[in-house]
Each structure stands twice: as structure tokens, then as C-alpha cells.
Design an enzyme around this catalytic site. Structure first.
Site, PDB file in Angstrom:
ATOM      1  N   CYS A 176       0.840   2.633  -4.664  1.00  9.85           N
ATOM      2  CA  CYS A 176       1.619   3.656  -4.970  1.00  9.85           C
ATOM      3  C   CYS A 176       0.932   5.065  -4.825  1.00  9.85           C
ATOM      4  O   CYS A 176       1.754   6.125  -4.582  1.00  9.85           O
ATOM      5  CB  CYS A 176       1.897   3.757  -6.471  1.00  9.85           C
ATOM      6  SG  CYS A 176       0.340   3.512  -7.618  1.00  9.85           S
ATOM      7  N   CYS A 193      -4.325   1.872  -3.371  1.00  7.94           N
ATOM      8  CA  CYS A 193      -3.354   1.359  -3.999  1.00  7.94           C
ATOM      9  C   CYS A 193      -2.043   1.641  -3.273  1.00  7.94           C
ATOM     10  O   CYS A 193      -1.709   2.837  -2.747  1.00  7.94           O
ATOM     11  CB  CYS A 193      -3.157   1.402  -5.424  1.00  7.94           C
ATOM     12  SG  CYS A 193      -2.600   3.071  -6.026  1.00  7.94           S
TER      13      CYS A 193
END
Length: 136
Positions: free
Chosen positions: A48, A46
């Protein structure tokens, strides 16, 4: 499962700075049985993880005190190893990415995805440094 060629650079971002990749249940158990402090990064694909978690973890290692052992599992790649690491993180629910600090096999500090997503890498790094100062 993600293709190995896709995740290789994401794994190497941590292994290149000294993290041990834990790919099996037994490797996780052995790593968390060690005395001293052990950092476990649940890595993921992902945004993040790329923008916040991995840079924060790497920057946090510039602290005077730091964990004795650096380890990582990759969610979506090493499923069983990740599951085993998350068992040690109980009562926290599974989240990716996440960062856990253990001292003598006991969970002492935890950052879940909601502590990582939307935060600056510097803020996350500072949080980890405070944990290192307290527990390492």
C-alpha cells in the site's frame, strides 16, 4: 532491518521529487521545529506504500498550495527517526505507511494506514490537497 539495496528505490521515489530523508532523531526534531508547513511521510516496504501512499503524495504536490517542507522517514530502516516522528504524531498509533501534515510544529492532518490501504492513490491525493488548501 531491511537491506539498503531493497529500500533504496522506495526511498528515492520520494527524495527524487524533493523529500528530505530524516535518518536521525535530531533530524526529525529539527525538521518539525521549522516554521511553516511540513509533510512527513512514514514510508514502508508494504504494497500500500508502493501502490497508494507514495504515488498519492507525489501527485498531491501538483496542487497550487503545498507544504513548505517535505520530509520522510522509513519504517523498518531508520528505527529511531521513525519512532521520533511518531512521537510527534501522538495520539495516533504507529502505522506504516502514514502521512502527517504539521503547521509550525503542530499536527494538523493525519492519514493512517487504514486511510491509505485499499484506497485509490487519487483519493488519497485529493485528501492531501484539501489539507494543503486549508493549512498551507
Amino acid at each position: 532491518m531491511y537491506p539498503p539495496e531493497l529500500v533504496k528505490p522506495m526511498i528515492e521515489e520520494l527524495t527524487n521529487v524533493g523529500f528530505q530523508e530524516l535518518k536521525t532523531v535530531d533530524a526529525v526534531k529539527e525538521a518539525l521545529k521549522q516554521s511553516g508547513t511540513t509533510l512527513v511521510v512514514v514510508n514502508s516496504v508494504c504494497g500500500c506504500a508502493a501502490r497508494n501512499a507514495r504515488p498519492a503524495v507525489i501527485e498531491s504536490l501538483q496542487n497550487a498550495k503545498k507544504p513548505d517542507h517535505l520530509t520522510t522517514v522509513f519504517a523498518g530502516v531508520d528505527r529511531e527517526a521513525t519512532e521520533e516522528a511518531r512521537n510527534f504524531m501522538f495520539p495516533f498509533p504507529p502505522s506504516s505507511p502514514s502521512i502527517a501534515l504539521f503547521k509550525d510544529g503542530e499536527l494538523v492532518h493525519m492519514l493512517e494506514r487504514h486511510h491509505i490501504e485499499g484506497r485509490y492513490a487519487e483519493t488519497i491525493s485529493d485528501n492531501l490537497k484539501q489539507a494543503y488548501d486549508e493549512f498551507c
